[in-house]
Motif scaffolding. Structure first.
Motif, PDB file in Angstrom:
ATOM      1  N   PRO A  64     -56.458 -12.929   1.055  1.00 40.29           N
ATOM      2  CA  PRO A  64     -56.454 -11.463   0.900  1.00 40.29           C
ATOM      3  C   PRO A  64     -55.258 -10.847   1.628  1.00 40.29           C
ATOM      4  CG  PRO A  64     -58.647 -12.245   1.465  1.00 40.29           C
ATOM      5  CD  PRO A  64     -57.732 -13.413   1.601  1.00 40.29           C
ATOM      6  N   PHE A  65     -54.746  -9.776   1.034  1.00 41.58           N
ATOM      7  CA  PHE A  65     -53.608  -9.072   1.620  1.00 41.58           C
ATOM      8  C   PHE A  65     -54.114  -8.151   2.730  1.00 41.58           C
ATOM      9  CE2 PHE A  65     -50.349  -5.780   1.886  1.00 41.58           C
ATOM     10  CZ  PHE A  65     -49.194  -6.531   1.907  1.00 41.58           C
ATOM     11  N   ASP A  66     -53.447  -8.223   3.901  1.00 42.55           N
ATOM     12  CA  ASP A  66     -53.846  -7.404   5.049  1.00 42.55           C
ATOM     13  C   ASP A  66     -52.816  -6.283   5.173  1.00 42.55           C
ATOM     14  OD1 ASP A  66     -54.474  -6.290   7.510  1.00 42.55           O
ATOM     15  OD2 ASP A  66     -54.900  -8.213   8.474  1.00 42.55           O
ATOM     16  N   ARG A  68     -52.729  -3.930   7.381  1.00 38.47           N
ATOM     17  CA  ARG A  68     -52.315  -3.699   8.767  1.00 38.47           C
ATOM     18  C   ARG A  68     -51.160  -4.612   9.160  1.00 38.47           C
ATOM     19  NH1 ARG A  68     -53.946  -5.750  13.734  1.00 38.47           N
ATOM     20  NH2 ARG A  68     -55.277  -7.229  12.638  1.00 38.47           N
ATOM     21  N   MET A  69     -51.158  -5.837   8.615  1.00 39.62           N
ATOM     22  CA  MET A  69     -50.113  -6.797   8.950  1.00 39.62           C
ATOM     23  C   MET A  69     -48.993  -6.812   7.917  1.00 39.62           C
ATOM     24  SD  MET A  69     -51.272  -7.903  11.756  1.00 39.62           S
ATOM     25  CE  MET A  69     -50.048  -9.148  12.030  1.00 39.62           C
ATOM     26  N   ASN A  70     -49.247  -6.070   6.748  1.00 40.70           N
ATOM     27  CA  ASN A  70     -48.287  -6.055   5.657  1.00 40.70           C
ATOM     28  C   ASN A  70     -47.940  -7.480   5.224  1.00 40.70           C
ATOM     29  OD1 ASN A  70     -46.578  -4.944   3.738  1.00 40.70           O
ATOM     30  ND2 ASN A  70     -44.789  -4.987   5.120  1.00 40.70           N
ATOM     31  N   TYR A  72     -50.033 -11.585   4.016  1.00 40.12           N
ATOM     32  CA  TYR A  72     -51.223 -12.404   3.789  1.00 40.12           C
ATOM     33  C   TYR A  72     -51.536 -13.196   5.065  1.00 40.12           C
ATOM     34  CZ  TYR A  72     -49.895 -11.397  -1.034  1.00 40.12           C
ATOM     35  OH  TYR A  72     -49.543 -10.776  -2.200  1.00 40.12           O
ATOM     36  N   VAL A  73     -52.796 -13.215   5.438  1.00 38.40           N
ATOM     37  CA  VAL A  73     -53.230 -13.910   6.660  1.00 38.40           C
ATOM     38  C   VAL A  73     -54.202 -15.004   6.288  1.00 38.40           C
ATOM     39  CG1 VAL A  73     -54.328 -13.696   8.917  1.00 38.40           C
ATOM     40  CG2 VAL A  73     -52.921 -11.814   8.023  1.00 38.40           C
ATOM     41  N   SER A  74     -53.879 -16.236   6.670  1.00 35.45           N
ATOM     42  CA  SER A  74     -54.780 -17.362   6.377  1.00 35.45           C
ATOM     43  C   SER A  74     -54.915 -18.221   7.634  1.00 35.45           C
ATOM     44  CB  SER A  74     -54.238 -18.207   5.224  1.00 35.45           C
ATOM     45  OG  SER A  74     -53.034 -18.846   5.613  1.00 35.45           O
ATOM     46  N   ALA A  80     -61.746 -17.142  10.398  1.00 32.76           N
ATOM     47  CA  ALA A  80     -61.124 -15.820  10.370  1.00 32.76           C
ATOM     48  C   ALA A  80     -60.748 -15.407  11.780  1.00 32.76           C
ATOM     49  CB  ALA A  80     -62.071 -14.805   9.749  1.00 32.76           C
ATOM     50  N   ALA A  82     -58.667 -12.399  13.911  1.00 30.29           N
ATOM     51  CA  ALA A  82     -57.997 -11.100  13.842  1.00 30.29           C
ATOM     52  C   ALA A  82     -56.747 -11.146  14.709  1.00 30.29           C
ATOM     53  CB  ALA A  82     -58.942 -10.000  14.311  1.00 30.29           C
ATOM     54  N   ARG A  88     -47.039  -8.393  13.944  1.00 39.41           N
ATOM     55  CA  ARG A  88     -46.302  -7.859  12.792  1.00 39.41           C
ATOM     56  C   ARG A  88     -44.816  -7.740  13.094  1.00 39.41           C
ATOM     57  NH1 ARG A  88     -47.791  -2.229   9.565  1.00 39.41           N
ATOM     58  NH2 ARG A  88     -45.989  -2.249   8.120  1.00 39.41           N
TER      59      ARG A  88
END
Length: 426
Positions: A64-66, A68-70, A72-74, A80, A82, A88
């Protein structure tokens, strides 16, 4: 404080071995940490390359695109996590950050118009790695303790023969005469040392034998003529025909014979090693009076008074002949250098003080008064004697453990302090 050779050898071995063990442990730890970092970097690099290829080949696999971080976070372990907002602003590449007290690796790579953040948690691996390193350091400590124990054991083997040689040398000092057998020793250096010591011991035994023979000859050959001189003087004193200057000369001869006898006794006393053990309670006041008797004529001629401020019941434990020689030499020295006034003897706090009213001793001469053949007189007023009286006194005092000090001031006389601790009074 001096340490034993075994302790020094063991300490040297222990310090060197422990230093090597610590250097090895620290080197292994540093190398392992560097290898760990390289391994983690390689794992992250390979994983990121594989993930980027798969995402580009099949965009549906993107996480999923985040907003807040502009990007993708995996997570590599599918947990998961945070990420803080500061991530960033980090440039592309691998980074280490702390989240909730845990060390987290974050790999950042551009992906089309966005960025891919992939999180790696190697805490379990790093925990096992630290346990291995700690075990390595603990093992180093155990080996260090074992090294100390082994060092003392091995040093005992190394210095065993040196200790044996020391025991044999001590037995020789206590009265043994047989030389040390070098065949008992394996080391070449010790064999050379034993041979050198045997040669030294042989020469010392020969020298002691010669000295004993010499002192025996002196005791016989010197005492015999002195006894003859004394006897002749006593017989001549009974001759009424001798008077005036002749009788004075006779007294001088008798005093010279007495002085030679005392000097011979002093030298023989110093030559006898066992004489230091011959001690007995001595009445100090009586000893002083007896020592003054040979100087009665000289004291009368000079008009010198004697004051003995010593309790007649006072006893000191001393070697009687040695103390007599010391007092005789000190009195003789005081009478020689005192032209008028008095000689005073007083005892206080374990010290015998012998004071005269002579001219005193110059400050520059005080350090040398006990030196052999030293005479403090000036060329215009030569000092009688050869300058060995006080030297003999100092050697006798050192032999019997009597401290002696001389204080003097020109024009105010001299005070000799002799340490003679008192015993029970009679």
């Amino acid at each position: 404080m001096r340490s034993s050779l075994r302790f020094k050898v063991a300490l040297l071995f222990s310090v060197l071995t422990i230093a090597l063990l610590l250097a090895q442990a620290l080197g292994v730890r540093t190398l392992a940490e560097a290898q760990e970092e390289r391994l983690i970097t390689a794992l992250i690099r390979d994983d990121m390359a594989s993930v980027l290829r798969s995402y580009r080949a099949n965009p549906s696999l993107l996480p999923p695109f985040d907003l807040r971080m502009n990007g993708y976070v995996s997570g590599a372990d599918h947990q998961a996590i945070a990420l803080p907002a500061m991530v960033r602003n980090l440039p592309a590449g691998a980074h280490e950050i702390i989240i909730d007290g845990r060390e987290i690796h974050v790999a950042i790579a551009p992906l089309d118009t966005a960025r891919l953040y992939r999180v790696y948690n190697f805490n379990i691996y790093e925990k096992h790695f630290k346990e291995v390193v700690n075990a390595l350091m603990a093992g180093t400590g155990v080996f260090a303790l074992l090294t100390i124990w082994l060092s003392f054991g091995l040093s005992g083997l190394l210095v065993r023969q040196v200790a044996g040689l020391a025991r044999q040398v001590k037995e020789l000092r206590l009265g043994g005469t047989a030389p040390i057998h070098p065949g008992k020793y394996d080391e070449t250096e010790l064999v050379v040392l034993v041979e050198a010591f045997n040669d030294y011991h042989r020469r010392m035994a020969e020298m002691i034998a010669r000295e004993k023979e010499f002192t025996g000859n002196v005791s016989h050959e010197l005492r015999t003529p002195l006894t003859t001189i004394k006897t002749s003087c006593e017989l001549l004193e009974q001759d009424a025909a001798i008077s005036g200057k002749s009788r004075a000369r006779l007294h001088q001869i008798e005093r010279a014979a007495d002085n030679m006898g005392e000097l011979a006794n002093a030298l023989l006393t110093l030559a006898r090693e066992d004489s230091a053990r011959d001690a007995e309670p001595v009445a100090l006041a009586n000893m002083i009076e007896t020592s003054l008797m040979p100087f009665a004529d000289r004291l009368a001629q000079k008009g010198l008074d004697t004051v003995i401020d010593v309790d007649r019941e006072l006893r000191v434990v001393a070697n009687r002949p040695a103390l007599a020689i010391v007092l005789s030499n000190l009195i003789d020295n005081a009478v020689q250098h005192t032209g008028h006034g008095c000689l005073q003897f007083r005892y206080a706090s374990g010290w015998l003080y012998i004071e005269d009213t002579g001219p005193g001793i110059p400050a520059h001469a005080l350090p040398y008064v006990f030196d052999r053949f030293y005479q403090g007189g000036s060329p215009r007023t030569p000092t009688p004697g050869v300058g060995i009286g006080l030297s003999i006194v100092k050697k006798l005092c050192d032999r019997y453990g009597w401290a002696i000090e001389i204080g003097s001031e020109p024009g105010k006389g001299t005070c000799v302090s002799l340490r003679l601790p008192a015993t029970n009074r009679a």
